[in-house]
Design an enzyme around this catalytic site. Structure first.
Site, PDB file in Angstrom:
ATOM      1  N   ASP A 150       0.838  -1.205   0.000  1.00 57.20           N
ATOM      2  CA  ASP A 150       0.000   0.000   0.000  1.00 57.20           C
ATOM      3  C   ASP A 150       0.871   1.253   0.000  1.00 57.20           C
ATOM      4  O   ASP A 150       1.979   1.243   0.539  1.00 57.20           O
ATOM      5  CB  ASP A 150      -0.921  -0.025   1.240  1.00 57.20           C
ATOM      6  N   HIS A 164       3.150   2.717  -8.871  1.00 60.19           N
ATOM      7  CA  HIS A 164       3.022   1.292  -9.199  1.00 60.19           C
ATOM      8  C   HIS A 164       4.292   0.794  -9.901  1.00 60.19           C
ATOM      9  O   HIS A 164       4.771  -0.310  -9.619  1.00 60.19           O
ATOM     10  CB  HIS A 164       1.797   1.046 -10.083  1.00 60.19           C
ATOM     11  N   LEU A 168      11.090 -21.218  -3.450  1.00 53.26           N
ATOM     12  CA  LEU A 168      10.111 -20.256  -2.912  1.00 53.26           C
ATOM     13  C   LEU A 168       8.843 -20.349  -3.746  1.00 53.26           C
ATOM     14  O   LEU A 168       8.917 -20.467  -4.972  1.00 53.26           O
ATOM     15  CB  LEU A 168      10.672 -18.825  -3.031  1.00 53.26           C
TER      16      LEU A 168
HETATM   17  C1  FPP Z   1      -1.706   0.004  -3.417  1.00 54.27           C
HETATM   18  O1  FPP Z   1      -1.291   1.336  -3.445  1.00 54.27           O
HETATM   19  C2  FPP Z   1      -1.132  -0.750  -4.526  1.00 54.27           C
HETATM   20  C3  FPP Z   1      -1.825  -1.404  -5.492  1.00 54.27           C
HETATM   21  C4  FPP Z   1      -3.299  -1.446  -5.552  1.00 54.27           C
HETATM   22  C5  FPP Z   1      -1.160  -2.087  -6.597  1.00 54.27           C
HETATM   23  C6  FPP Z   1       0.049  -2.877  -6.209  1.00 54.27           C
HETATM   24  C7  FPP Z   1       0.640  -3.469  -7.409  1.00 54.27           C
HETATM   25  C8  FPP Z   1       1.961  -3.398  -7.733  1.00 54.27           C
HETATM   26  C9  FPP Z   1       2.993  -2.774  -6.919  1.00 54.27           C
HETATM   27  C10 FPP Z   1       2.410  -4.077  -8.964  1.00 54.27           C
HETATM   28  C11 FPP Z   1       2.698  -5.487  -8.577  1.00 54.27           C
HETATM   29  C12 FPP Z   1       3.344  -6.192  -9.626  1.00 54.27           C
HETATM   30  C13 FPP Z   1       3.525  -7.524  -9.568  1.00 54.27           C
HETATM   31  C14 FPP Z   1       4.321  -8.170 -10.598  1.00 54.27           C
HETATM   32  C15 FPP Z   1       2.951  -8.342  -8.480  1.00 54.27           C
HETATM   33  P1  FPP Z   1      -2.372   2.464  -3.673  1.00 54.27           P
HETATM   34  O2  FPP Z   1      -2.480   2.727  -5.129  1.00 54.27           O
HETATM   35  O3  FPP Z   1      -3.643   2.075  -3.007  1.00 54.27           O
HETATM   36  O4  FPP Z   1      -1.702   3.667  -2.938  1.00 54.27           O
HETATM   37  P2  FPP Z   1      -2.418   4.823  -2.107  1.00 54.27           P
HETATM   38  O5  FPP Z   1      -3.103   4.179  -0.942  1.00 54.27           O
HETATM   39  O6  FPP Z   1      -1.277   5.699  -1.708  1.00 54.27           O
HETATM   40  O7  FPP Z   1      -3.383   5.510  -3.043  1.00 54.27           O
END
Ligand code: FPP
Length: 242
Positions: A18, A35, A129
């Site tokens: 997050d 992201h 893993l």
């Molecule tokens: C939450 O931050 C994050 C997500 C919803 C997406 C997470 C996905 C990735 C990091 C890509 C993963 C890639 C692979 C290969 C698994 P948010 O957008 O909710 O952040 P905020 O709370 O600050 O708005």
């Protein structure tokens, strides 16, 4: 950073990633930059998990609720997953990583599902893993689909009703989408938020929870190791007395 071996290493570490949007906003950039950088954190955690002998690493990459985000962000996130799978699969495979995606896959497109199947088949026999990506996942969805499967089995085999029901809560595990995967010992959520957000509601019943302020794109090996060290000091009693 200490290089001593961490003791009492959890078998299964799970991450609620997050803070990507906030990380980008702090830098005056679009949310998607968070992201992109978050993929670097995923890479760091996979390496740290292997180095420290963690056997299962799971990541909450996209929830059922995340489908309600603006379409452009959803498309970027899905594109990022496909690209990360294409870019990383050789390395993951050669390092003995078994790759799995769990979630409501009926909502993913055909092309993404094909890529996922290829990656899962290719790495199925790896044992160093297991990396589980929870994609289009929610805890309530999982419990509901498990209950539906159990009801269907009982409807098809009414003579087995007593046997199925007497297997109790442990027997229910086999209907969950995570069947065969040990429950997470440790669930870490980044970015200072302290909630489960419809994640592993059944499987997380006795997980140790750790909420850290670091935003996901800043989360690196030292943070992973620090989380393992915190876990090692926890006293798990599972409702019993010691
Ligand atoms: C939450 O931050 C994050 C997500 C919803 C997406 C997470 C996905 C990735 C990091 C890509 C993963 C890639 C692979 C290969 C698994 P948010 O957008 O909710 O952040 P905020 O709370 O600050 O708005």
């Amino acid at each position: 950073m200490s290089t001593d071996k961490v003791t009492n290493v959890p078998v299964h570490v799970s991450m609620i990633m997050d803070g990507n949007g906030r990380w980008a906003k702090e830098r005056g950039k679009e949310r998607v930059f968070g992201h992109f950088e978050g993929v670097e954190s995923v890479r760091a955690c996979v390496e740290a998990a292997v180095e420290n002998g963690v056997k299962y690493l799971s990541l909450y990459a996209f929830s059922e609720e995340n489908w309600n985000r603006p379409q452009a962000e959803v498309e970027t996130l899905m594109g990022l997953m496909v690209k990360a799978m294409a870019d990383e699969m050789d390395k993951l495979d050669s390092n003995g990583v078994r790759f799995m995606v769990i979630g409501n896959r009926a909502r993913l497109g055909d092309s993404l599902n094909r890529t996922i199947d290829e990656c899962m088949e290719r790495t199925a026999s790896n044992t160093t893993l297991t990396l589980v990506i929870f994609l289009s996942y929610s805890g309530k969805w999982d419990i509901f689909q498990a209950a539906s499967k159990m009801a269907e089995e009982i409807a098809l085999h009414p003579e087995r009703k007593d046997e199925i029901l007497s297997a109790g809560v442990d027997g229910f595990d086999r209907y969950l989408s995570t069947a065969g995967i040990p429950d997470p010992d440790l669930i870490v959520r980044t970015s200072g938020e302290s909630r489960m957000s419809n994640y592993l509601l059944w499987q997380g019943a006795y997980s140790e929870l750790l909420f850290v302020d670091t935003l996901w794109p800043d989360f690196r090996k030292e943070h992973f190791r620090a989380a393992l060290e915190t876990f090692a000091k926890r006293d798990r009693r599972y409702g019993k007395v010691k």
